[in-house]
Design a protein around this motif. Structure first.
Motif, PDB file in Angstrom:
ATOM      1  N   LEU A 146       0.592  37.951  34.975  1.00  0.00           N
ATOM      2  CA  LEU A 146       0.318  39.150  35.761  1.00  0.00           C
ATOM      3  C   LEU A 146      -0.578  40.143  35.044  1.00  0.00           C
ATOM      4  O   LEU A 146      -0.695  40.126  33.813  1.00  0.00           O
ATOM      5  CB  LEU A 146       1.645  39.831  36.105  1.00  0.00           C
ATOM      6  N   ASN A 147      -1.203  41.033  35.813  1.00  0.00           N
ATOM      7  CA  ASN A 147      -1.812  42.228  35.243  1.00  0.00           C
ATOM      8  C   ASN A 147      -0.723  43.275  35.060  1.00  0.00           C
ATOM      9  O   ASN A 147       0.066  43.519  35.979  1.00  0.00           O
ATOM     10  CB  ASN A 147      -2.875  42.809  36.183  1.00  0.00           C
ATOM     11  N   LEU A 148      -0.684  43.899  33.903  1.00  0.00           N
ATOM     12  CA  LEU A 148       0.226  45.021  33.658  1.00  0.00           C
ATOM     13  C   LEU A 148      -0.634  46.246  33.440  1.00  0.00           C
ATOM     14  O   LEU A 148      -1.389  46.327  32.466  1.00  0.00           O
ATOM     15  CB  LEU A 148       1.103  44.744  32.430  1.00  0.00           C
ATOM     16  N   VAL A 149      -0.562  47.205  34.364  1.00  0.00           N
ATOM     17  CA  VAL A 149      -1.427  48.383  34.363  1.00  0.00           C
ATOM     18  C   VAL A 149      -0.565  49.637  34.296  1.00  0.00           C
ATOM     19  O   VAL A 149       0.658  49.572  34.434  1.00  0.00           O
ATOM     20  CB  VAL A 149      -2.323  48.401  35.628  1.00  0.00           C
ATOM     21  N   PRO A 150      -1.181  50.816  34.056  1.00  0.00           N
ATOM     22  CA  PRO A 150      -0.391  52.048  34.004  1.00  0.00           C
ATOM     23  C   PRO A 150       0.440  52.282  35.271  1.00  0.00           C
ATOM     24  O   PRO A 150       0.067  51.864  36.374  1.00  0.00           O
ATOM     25  CB  PRO A 150      -1.449  53.135  33.818  1.00  0.00           C
ATOM     26  N   VAL A 161     -11.178  41.216  41.573  1.00  0.00           N
ATOM     27  CA  VAL A 161     -10.056  40.278  41.519  1.00  0.00           C
ATOM     28  C   VAL A 161      -9.795  39.792  42.936  1.00  0.00           C
ATOM     29  O   VAL A 161      -9.507  40.589  43.831  1.00  0.00           O
ATOM     30  CB  VAL A 161      -8.803  40.941  40.920  1.00  0.00           C
ATOM     31  N   ASP A 162      -9.890  38.511  43.139  1.00  0.00           N
ATOM     32  CA  ASP A 162      -9.697  37.927  44.466  1.00  0.00           C
ATOM     33  C   ASP A 162      -8.293  38.244  44.979  1.00  0.00           C
ATOM     34  O   ASP A 162      -7.308  38.158  44.236  1.00  0.00           O
ATOM     35  CB  ASP A 162      -9.892  36.409  44.372  1.00  0.00           C
ATOM     36  N   GLY A 163      -8.213  38.586  46.267  1.00  0.00           N
ATOM     37  CA  GLY A 163      -6.923  38.911  46.851  1.00  0.00           C
ATOM     38  C   GLY A 163      -5.914  37.776  46.770  1.00  0.00           C
ATOM     39  O   GLY A 163      -4.704  38.004  46.737  1.00  0.00           O
ATOM     40  N   ARG A 164      -6.399  36.525  46.710  1.00  0.00           N
ATOM     41  CA  ARG A 164      -5.488  35.385  46.600  1.00  0.00           C
ATOM     42  C   ARG A 164      -4.695  35.423  45.294  1.00  0.00           C
ATOM     43  O   ARG A 164      -3.592  34.873  45.214  1.00  0.00           O
ATOM     44  CB  ARG A 164      -6.268  34.073  46.694  1.00  0.00           C
ATOM     45  N   ASP A 165      -5.260  36.067  44.277  1.00  0.00           N
ATOM     46  CA  ASP A 165      -4.575  36.123  42.987  1.00  0.00           C
ATOM     47  C   ASP A 165      -3.506  37.203  42.945  1.00  0.00           C
ATOM     48  O   ASP A 165      -2.689  37.238  42.019  1.00  0.00           O
ATOM     49  CB  ASP A 165      -5.596  36.375  41.870  1.00  0.00           C
ATOM     50  N   GLN A 166      -3.528  38.096  43.931  1.00  0.00           N
ATOM     51  CA  GLN A 166      -2.613  39.238  43.911  1.00  0.00           C
ATOM     52  C   GLN A 166      -1.272  38.955  44.587  1.00  0.00           C
ATOM     53  O   GLN A 166      -0.397  39.822  44.583  1.00  0.00           O
ATOM     54  CB  GLN A 166      -3.281  40.453  44.578  1.00  0.00           C
ATOM     55  N   ILE A 167      -1.107  37.780  45.168  1.00  0.00           N
ATOM     56  CA  ILE A 167       0.172  37.406  45.770  1.00  0.00           C
ATOM     57  C   ILE A 167       0.664  36.173  45.034  1.00  0.00           C
ATOM     58  O   ILE A 167       0.123  35.070  45.200  1.00  0.00           O
ATOM     59  CB  ILE A 167       0.039  37.156  47.278  1.00  0.00           C
ATOM     60  N   VAL A 168       1.669  36.364  44.197  1.00  0.00           N
ATOM     61  CA  VAL A 168       2.104  35.323  43.262  1.00  0.00           C
ATOM     62  C   VAL A 168       3.448  34.769  43.717  1.00  0.00           C
ATOM     63  O   VAL A 168       4.448  35.488  43.732  1.00  0.00           O
ATOM     64  CB  VAL A 168       2.222  35.896  41.840  1.00  0.00           C
ATOM     65  N   GLY A 172       0.524  40.608  42.003  1.00  0.00           N
ATOM     66  CA  GLY A 172      -0.146  40.179  40.776  1.00  0.00           C
ATOM     67  C   GLY A 172      -0.428  41.310  39.818  1.00  0.00           C
ATOM     68  O   GLY A 172      -0.807  41.070  38.672  1.00  0.00           O
ATOM     69  N   THR A 173      -0.253  42.547  40.266  1.00  0.00           N
ATOM     70  CA  THR A 173      -0.515  43.711  39.415  1.00  0.00           C
ATOM     71  C   THR A 173       0.743  44.554  39.361  1.00  0.00           C
ATOM     72  O   THR A 173       1.167  45.128  40.363  1.00  0.00           O
ATOM     73  CB  THR A 173      -1.712  44.512  39.949  1.00  0.00           C
ATOM     74  N   GLN A 174       1.342  44.627  38.175  1.00  0.00           N
ATOM     75  CA  GLN A 174       2.645  45.242  37.998  1.00  0.00           C
ATOM     76  C   GLN A 174       2.582  46.445  37.051  1.00  0.00           C
ATOM     77  O   GLN A 174       1.575  46.686  36.385  1.00  0.00           O
ATOM     78  CB  GLN A 174       3.630  44.213  37.441  1.00  0.00           C
ATOM     79  N   ASP A 175       3.683  47.179  37.008  1.00  0.00           N
ATOM     80  CA  ASP A 175       3.802  48.393  36.197  1.00  0.00           C
ATOM     81  C   ASP A 175       3.943  48.034  34.716  1.00  0.00           C
ATOM     82  O   ASP A 175       4.891  47.374  34.310  1.00  0.00           O
ATOM     83  CB  ASP A 175       5.030  49.179  36.666  1.00  0.00           C
ATOM     84  N   GLY A 176       2.990  48.490  33.906  1.00  0.00           N
ATOM     85  CA  GLY A 176       3.032  48.259  32.464  1.00  0.00           C
ATOM     86  C   GLY A 176       3.425  49.485  31.668  1.00  0.00           C
ATOM     87  O   GLY A 176       3.295  49.492  30.444  1.00  0.00           O
ATOM     88  N   GLY A 177       3.909  50.533  32.352  1.00  0.00           N
ATOM     89  CA  GLY A 177       4.337  51.727  31.634  1.00  0.00           C
ATOM     90  C   GLY A 177       3.301  52.832  31.684  1.00  0.00           C
ATOM     91  O   GLY A 177       2.212  52.677  32.250  1.00  0.00           O
ATOM     92  N   PRO A 178       3.606  53.968  31.084  1.00  0.00           N
ATOM     93  CA  PRO A 178       2.698  55.116  31.135  1.00  0.00           C
ATOM     94  C   PRO A 178       1.445  54.900  30.297  1.00  0.00           C
ATOM     95  O   PRO A 178       1.471  54.198  29.286  1.00  0.00           O
ATOM     96  CB  PRO A 178       3.548  56.263  30.577  1.00  0.00           C
ATOM     97  N   ASP A 179       0.355  55.515  30.732  1.00  0.00           N
ATOM     98  CA  ASP A 179      -0.913  55.442  29.996  1.00  0.00           C
ATOM     99  C   ASP A 179      -0.921  56.549  28.952  1.00  0.00           C
ATOM    100  O   ASP A 179      -1.384  57.654  29.195  1.00  0.00           O
ATOM    101  CB  ASP A 179      -2.084  55.599  30.963  1.00  0.00           C
ATOM    102  N   GLU A 180      -0.393  56.219  27.797  1.00  0.00           N
ATOM    103  CA  GLU A 180      -0.242  57.240  26.754  1.00  0.00           C
ATOM    104  C   GLU A 180      -0.463  56.633  25.381  1.00  0.00           C
ATOM    105  O   GLU A 180      -0.525  55.408  25.213  1.00  0.00           O
ATOM    106  CB  GLU A 180       1.159  57.855  26.832  1.00  0.00           C
TER     107      GLU A 180
END
Length: 446
Positions: A333-337, A383-390, A404-412
């Protein structure tokens, strides 16, 4: 059985010479964009198989953030917490291993290893779910033991791997390295996939896991023995002309992601050039980002890059990212802020649902994913939309889907994020270990 405690692992994984202050050190080198020409890799091996993987790394990365740390080979596929695999030959014996740009060690389960539950209770070998009985030292004519040392990794979810250390001839995708250091696991608590027998790490020597002494319980920072991972050894031995490797990870079909245990030919791991897949002229080269130690020096551990912006419908100026993001083939997965994950997942049709006790955004398997792109080095990569439904399976073996894009915590300060297979399906990533640069090249539609 006692094993190496997590606190020790975190301390060593993030700073071997001194305590890590977990500060991002931005490279002063500018990105070079557009039309970068890379030679086709002389060695490549296909990647195969979508198989369940341990969630240990995702937890380990979170602990690090919170804690204060061309031959071509074919690879196998990945779904949620799943990994890409490739074939490896060590000492004349063949295995499938996980391909991991987010760690550095090569290791195999050894014949006769002891398996433990996560509660540290001895259980049958089969409960560790390795793909074979393991590496047999006695059947290798080229194995040389490394006496008075031990291999030792421990994870936040109580998984661990300990064992002996040795040197042997390793071949991947036609690229052969002699006297390569690697771990032979003699004790493990491991949630394997029933197919892979180990892992090949491609990150930096600072993340290797070999220590002086034979008692894993006594390992500490001062006992850490850095060594060259497989590709670093290949470059040192001049086994490959160009000092870079490349990965192209194919997305699988939804049906195979949901149901298949083996999905062959899902991309390439390439040594000495760019992976042999169709690409566009959109590319950028950016420096690997490091972290500052308390001594003031900058240490490089992972293939981390600066992400300038994330764009999707309704995104705001808050979609810039200050902390670096790791390019990691071993994380699906992508882990983003937190704020980006929340805004993005609200724009699925129907919107994703956040399940707090699982710390996960779930989506309808037939949902429509919003458009999504990541800006790195002045270039936007969609990022292709097909990759965002896992697809995944719940505890009752029912099909469920997660974002496919999940919470990776605060951007700090002190945090970092992950661009996993969801992002990497859309680019070819080429890692130059001599310049500590990464070239991202947009893949042609497939």
């Amino acid at each position: 059985m006692a094993h190496w405690k997590l606190a020790t692992f975190l301390a060593i994984a993030v700073a071997y010479a001194s305590a890590l202050e977990v500060r991002h050190v931005r490279s002063s080198r500018a990105a070079v964009s557009s039309g970068i020409e890379l030679p086709v890799a002389p060695f490549s091996v296909p990647l195969t198989d979508k198989v369940p993987r341990s969630s240990a790394k995702k937890r380990m990365l979170r602990e690090l953030r919170a804690g204060a740390r061309s031959n071509v080979a074919v690879v196998a596929g990945a779904a949620d917490d799943e990994e890409y695999l490739t074939d490896i030959t060590i000492g004349g014996q063949d295995f499938k291993v996980v391909v991991d740009t987010g760690s550095s060690d090569t290791f195999l389960a050894g014949i006769g290893f002891q398996c433990f539950s996560l509660a540290d209770v001895p259980v049958p070998e089969a409960d560790c779910f390795f793909g074979t009985a393991g590496f047999d030292i006695s059947k290798s004519e080229t194995f040389v033991p490394f006496p008075d040392t031990n291999f030792n990794i421990s994870f936040a979810d109580a998984e661990f791997l300990t064992g002996s250390v040795g040197f042997d001839t390793i071949t991947v995708g036609g690229l052969t390295v002699t006297q390569q250091e690697f771990g032979v696991v003699t004790a493990a608590a491991w949630n394997g996939d029933t197919i892979s027998t180990g892992l090949m790490g491609l990150a930096f020597p600072t993340l290797t896991s070999v220590f002086n002494g034979t008692d894993p319980d006594a390992d500490e920072t001062a006992a850490h023995l850095l060594y060259n991972p497989f590709f670093f050894s290949a470059v040192q031995q001049k086994a490959v002309d160009a000092p870079f490797f490349s990965v192209a990870l194919n997305r699988g079909t939804f049906a195979k992601e949901a149901n298949s245990t083996l999905d062959p030919n899902l991309g390439f791991l390439a040594f000495g050039g760019i992976a042999p897949v169709a690409v566009t002229k959109t590319s950028t080269t950016v420096p690997v980002q490091g972290f500052a130690t308390s001594s003031g020096a900058s240490e490089i551990f992972f293939y981390a890059v600066d992400v300038e912006q994330v764009t999707f419908p309704g995104s705001t100026a808050k979609t810039t990212i200050n902390a670096p993001s790791i390019l990691d083939t071993g994380t699906t997965l992508n882990l983003v802020p937190t704020n980006i994950a929340k805004e993005f997942n609200a724009r699925f049709k129907p919107p994703a649902t956040f399940v707090e006790d699982e710390d996960t955004y779930f989506v309808d398997c037939n949902a429509i994913a919003p458009t999504f792109s990541i800006k790195i080095g002045g270039q936007e990569f969609a990022v292709d939309g097909r990759d965002q439904i896992v697809p995944s399976l719940d505890e009752n073996n029912n099909l469920v889907c997660i974002s496919g894009t999940q919470d990776g915590g605060p951007d700090e300060e002190g945090n970092f994020f992950v661009l996993g297979d969801v992002f990497l399906h859309n680019v070819v990533a080429t890692f130059d270990i001599s310049k500590n640069d990464i070239t991202l090249t947009e893949r042609a539609s497939y």
